[in-house]
Enzyme design. Structure first.
Site, short mmCIF file in Angstrom:
data_model
loop_
_atom_site.label_atom_id
_atom_site.label_comp_id
_atom_site.label_asym_id
_atom_site.label_seq_id
_atom_site.Cartn_x
_atom_site.Cartn_y
_atom_site.Cartn_z
N PRO A 77 11.75 6.46 4.00
CG PRO A 77 10.59 7.77 5.54
CD PRO A 77 11.44 6.54 5.43
CD GLU A 104 12.06 8.02 15.96
OE1 GLU A 104 11.97 8.94 15.12
OE2 GLU A 104 11.10 7.58 16.61
NE ARG A 142 -2.44 -4.23 -10.67
CZ ARG A 142 -2.48 -3.62 -11.83
NH1 ARG A 142 -1.39 -3.09 -12.33
NH2 ARG A 142 -3.60 -3.55 -12.51
CG ASP A 157 -4.18 -1.59 -15.59
OD1 ASP A 157 -5.23 -1.71 -16.25
OD2 ASP A 157 -3.89 -2.31 -14.63
N1 4GX Z 1 8.23 4.58 2.23
N2 4GX Z 1 8.57 4.45 6.90
C1 4GX Z 1 10.36 2.92 7.67
C2 4GX Z 1 11.44 3.34 9.84
C3 4GX Z 1 12.73 3.59 9.17
C4 4GX Z 1 13.26 4.88 9.05
C5 4GX Z 1 14.50 5.05 8.45
C6 4GX Z 1 14.55 2.71 8.07
C7 4GX Z 1 15.15 3.95 7.98
C8 4GX Z 1 8.28 4.65 4.42
C9 4GX Z 1 7.90 5.34 3.24
C10 4GX Z 1 8.11 5.15 5.79
C11 4GX Z 1 8.55 5.09 8.20
C12 4GX Z 1 9.06 3.07 6.92
C13 4GX Z 1 9.86 4.94 8.93
N3 4GX Z 1 13.38 2.53 8.67
N4 4GX Z 1 8.82 3.50 4.02
N5 4GX Z 1 10.24 3.53 9.00
N6 4GX Z 1 7.33 6.55 3.17
O1 4GX Z 1 7.56 6.20 5.97
O2 4GX Z 1 8.80 3.46 2.69
#
Ligand code: 4GX
Length: 247
Positions: A77, A104, A142, A157
């Site tokens: 995120p 986490e 795609r 698209d």
């Molecule tokens: N867009 N997540 C990753 C664990 C995490 C947290 C911090 C690395 C660093 C997400 C998103 C997402 C949840 C995937 C936490 N890994 N990934 N995960 N939105 O929410 O890509």
């Protein structure tokens, strides 16, 4: 998760036709302790677990050994928000190693030494990066020439010209009392094209004004917007006159 993802649809066809190639690597296979642990408690205390650096480092090194020039992307995120322009950039680029974290997050030292980019698919919290990786793989695949098969409609698209798609209709001509717009049945290709452009512009205005604001408008788009602006202006003018007369 990935086995079923690449067994269907455009991903499967792109794989069959060697438009793309994919491998899933299980981080647990690179665990260094006898319990094959991939997570551990955070230094400093607190809730939740952190991905241990050794299995991740081992897995990323193994992937890089097969794909030397690959860029490493962490799904998180905290990353830059994925969009169609990023999909285009990735589609015209080389190999990618998509690192899917759980818990986490990953040990910060992995981010520094092993990750080239961080990408988020949007501002919400997933349980792991796997679905985010699949979203990226699908959006990028795609756009690869020939991957959609036949007509290659990817560039027609949504977003290809910064507008939403026009409205679509198919048979029957009348559905639950509602007709298909006459012009679409007329066979006049130029009229149909301009109806579709107008549909795209107005849908974008009504549903995603933000897209229109950040777009450089074409002459044709300005003509359409002005036409509706005048239309709404005269509606309000009539309303104004009527309420004056009723005073
Ligand atoms: N867009 N997540 C990753 C664990 C995490 C947290 C911090 C690395 C660093 C997400 C998103 C997402 C949840 C995937 C936490 N890994 N990934 N995960 N939105 O929410 O890509």
């Amino acid at each position: 998760m990935f086995e079923s993802f690449w067994a269907h649809g455009i991903i499967r066809r792109a794989l069959d036709q060697n438009k793309i190639a994919t491998t899933a690597i299980n981080i647990r296979d690179y665990a260094t302790d006898r319990h094959q642990m991939t997570d551990d408690r955070p230094f400093g205390g607190g809730n939740g677990m952190v991905m241990k650096p050794e299995p991740l480092a081992g897995a990323i090194r193994a992937a890089k050994k097969n794909e030397g020039a690959a860029k490493t992307v962490l799904l998180t995120p905290q990353g830059r928000t994925f969009d169609q322009n990023m999909a285009r950039e990735l589609a015209s680029g080389g190999e990618l190693i998509l690192v899917c974290g759980r818990y986490e997050g990953v040990d910060e030292r992995i981010c520094h030494e092993f990750i080239d980019y961080e990408i988020s698919i949007g501002d919400y919290v997933l349980t792991g990066g796997e679905l985010a990786a699949m979203v990226i793989i699908e959006a990028v695949t795609r756009l690869i020439p020939g991957a959609l098969g036949g007509e290659d409609s990817a560039e027609k698209d949504s977003f290809s010209d910064g507008l939403l798609e026009h409205a679509h209709y198919t048979r029957p001509r009348k559905f639950e009392g509602r007709d298909v717009p006459e012009v679409l049945l007329s066979g006049h290709h130029r009229d149909i094209e301009s109806w579709r452009t107008e549909s795209s512009v107005m849908r974008t205005l009504l549903k995603r004004t933000d897209l229109l604001r950040s777009k450089k408008l074409s002459d044709q788009e300005i003509v359409i917007l002005k036409k509706w602006y005048r239309e709404i202006g005269s509606l309000l003018n009539n309303y104004h006159k009527m309420s004056e007369e009723n005073k």
